[in-house]
Design an enzyme around this catalytic site. Sequence first.
Site, PDB file in Angstrom:
ATOM      1  N   PHE A  13       0.803  -1.225   0.000  1.00  0.00           N
ATOM      2  CA  PHE A  13       0.000   0.000   0.000  1.00  0.00           C
ATOM      3  C   PHE A  13       0.830   1.266   0.000  1.00  0.00           C
ATOM      4  CE2 PHE A  13      -2.870  -3.087   2.051  1.00  0.00           C
ATOM      5  CZ  PHE A  13      -3.922  -2.998   1.153  1.00  0.00           C
ATOM      6  N   ASP A 131      -2.728  -7.487  12.457  1.00  0.00           N
ATOM      7  CA  ASP A 131      -1.738  -7.886  11.449  1.00  0.00           C
ATOM      8  C   ASP A 131      -0.373  -8.056  12.117  1.00  0.00           C
ATOM      9  OD1 ASP A 131      -0.934  -8.631   8.932  1.00  0.00           O
ATOM     10  OD2 ASP A 131      -0.620  -6.587   8.204  1.00  0.00           O
TER      11      ASP A 131
HETATM   12  N1  LIG Z   1       9.016   3.744  11.209  1.00  0.00           N
HETATM   13  C1  LIG Z   1       9.742   2.940  10.435  1.00  0.00           C
HETATM   14  N2  LIG Z   1      11.086   2.878  10.571  1.00  0.00           N
HETATM   15  C2  LIG Z   1      11.819   2.061   9.787  1.00  0.00           C
HETATM   16  N3  LIG Z   1      11.287   1.245   8.850  1.00  0.00           N
HETATM   17  C3  LIG Z   1       9.957   1.250   8.672  1.00  0.00           C
HETATM   18  C4  LIG Z   1       9.111   2.112   9.442  1.00  0.00           C
HETATM   19  N4  LIG Z   1       7.831   1.908   9.069  1.00  0.00           N
HETATM   20  C5  LIG Z   1       7.867   0.969   8.113  1.00  0.00           C
HETATM   21  N5  LIG Z   1       9.136   0.576   7.851  1.00  0.00           N
HETATM   22  C6  LIG Z   1       9.546  -0.440   6.855  1.00  0.00           C
HETATM   23  O1  LIG Z   1       8.641  -0.404   5.777  1.00  0.00           O
HETATM   24  C7  LIG Z   1       7.940  -1.667   5.678  1.00  0.00           C
HETATM   25  C8  LIG Z   1       6.504  -1.426   5.226  1.00  0.00           C
HETATM   26  O2  LIG Z   1       5.835  -0.639   6.197  1.00  0.00           O
HETATM   27  P1  LIG Z   1       4.302  -0.859   6.538  1.00  0.00           P
HETATM   28  O3  LIG Z   1       4.096  -2.295   6.919  1.00  0.00           O
HETATM   29  O4  LIG Z   1       3.881   0.157   7.523  1.00  0.00           O
HETATM   30  O5  LIG Z   1       3.673  -0.572   5.109  1.00  0.00           O
HETATM   31  P2  LIG Z   1       2.501  -1.326   4.323  1.00  0.00           P
HETATM   32  O6  LIG Z   1       2.316  -0.616   3.038  1.00  0.00           O
HETATM   33  O7  LIG Z   1       1.330  -1.430   5.239  1.00  0.00           O
HETATM   34  O8  LIG Z   1       3.144  -2.730   4.063  1.00  0.00           O
HETATM   35  P3  LIG Z   1       2.375  -4.111   3.774  1.00  0.00           P
HETATM   36  O9  LIG Z   1       1.012  -3.759   3.256  1.00  0.00           O
HETATM   37  O10 LIG Z   1       3.250  -4.772   2.749  1.00  0.00           O
HETATM   38  O11 LIG Z   1       2.336  -4.815   5.103  1.00  0.00           O
HETATM   39  C9  LIG Z   1       8.086  -2.315   7.057  1.00  0.00           C
HETATM   40  O12 LIG Z   1       8.004  -3.722   6.979  1.00  0.00           O
HETATM   41  C10 LIG Z   1       9.464  -1.836   7.479  1.00  0.00           C
HETATM   42  O13 LIG Z   1      10.469  -2.644   6.909  1.00  0.00           O
END
Ligand SMILES: Nc1ncnc2c1ncn2[C@@H]1O[C@H](COP(=O)(O)OP(=O)(O)OP(=O)(O)O)[C@@H](O)[C@H]1O
Length: 381
Positions: A13, A131
């Site tokens: 996302f 999740d």
């Molecule tokens: N605050 C942060 N500091 C460092 N790395 C981060 C941080 N937030 C997210 N990440 C990195 O970015 C990745 C994706 O973040 P997040 O899970 O919030 O996004 P997403 O779009 O919801 O991902 P997905 O849908 O694939 O689970 C995390 O797995 C982590 O590796």
Amino acid sequence: MYSNLEQIQSGSFSTVYKAWCSTLKKYVALKVIPKQKYTETGIMNEFKIMKLLGKKHPNICSMIDYYEDDNNYILVLEYCECGDLYDFLSIVKRQGSVGHPALIQLDFIKIIHQIISALTYAHNLGIAHRDVKPENILLTKEGNIKLADWGHATLDRVSKDFNIGTDNYRAPETFGCLNGYDTIKCDAWGVGVTLFYLMFGQCPFRNAEIPANGMDLYGFGSSSSSSSLSSSSSSSSNSHKKVAKCVNFQQYLVDPYGFIYRYFLEPIVCVHQGRPYNSNEGKPSFYVWQDMVNIYQIFYVCRIIVDNLATIDADDRFMSSSLILFDKVWNYNNNFNQGGVDHEMKDFNGVTENATLSNGKSNMTNNNNNLERKQIIGKSS
Ligand SMILES: Nc1ncnc2c1ncn2[C@@H]1O[C@H](COP(=O)(O)OP(=O)(O)OP(=O)(O)O)[C@@H](O)[C@H]1O
């Protein structure tokens, strides 16, 4: 205000960047969510949840700011220098081999405490994460964790949303049940499966490609029509195959102890005894946590997870009691290493002696309690 943007990850996302914040004079993480990928209701939910969570809990990745432009929603988050636990373990795994596992210089018991503390805090505010998985547990350079990605979180105690979370980490009832599922109890299951991942380097439940017209004999895929666990078309170019999710899930539901023994514990025993292990199933992990070197601990931790977290009946899942039991195992281990055994643990030990993590191979209980894991998996110290 934000400069030196460096991409960290691109998820389904969002894209996450590390950026220098000139006003705070520190690095932050920018989670940039394209408007076409996420509904306004979705982002407002994540924003609302993050605001409610606030900045108080040390193990929750907090939101510093939020804004949007024409194309994106942007969450400004605390930056965690060491990324997520999934990536962290992938790196560690590459450094170790079966005979010489890498040592993780982090305390497993501290990580368990921090995960449960973060979730308990959220639960007390009425928030369920939904999740929980290693990818959503971030690591700081001090070796602490912060629970992140509250995009699937909810304030509803009971939910009928059967399309949420990550399949391999989802509790059975979230794939479909009549009266809806208890969202807080689902988190306990997610913690259990996550702990298996952290211990053994793989999730016990796996997906597999099967012929497009094939029956998924083991998973829920072929039998459940409403759930997202149903076999879905693979995005791969091979149109004659589809991906059946959690193909071995049913085996766990039928016999959790036997499943965990075969999947995770037997490979460790095989390596110790110089026997080949079945490489289609679990593999011995290529790392050891610094505070988790005893085979006794590994067996007990598995048992606690099966009995208190990844328990099929949601009513039997209790994070707080699992924590008490985990602490007992670690205390026992310390006493054991110092030559002492506390009385309470003798009883606890008795429970395991009669229990069945071993699928009829119960010679893996007391006799081996004092074998150090590094001995078991052949690590030269
Ligand atoms: N605050 C942060 N500091 C460092 N790395 C981060 C941080 N937030 C997210 N990440 C990195 O970015 C990745 C994706 O973040 P997040 O899970 O919030 O996004 P997403 O779009 O919801 O991902 P997905 O849908 O694939 O689970 C995390 O797995 C982590 O590796």
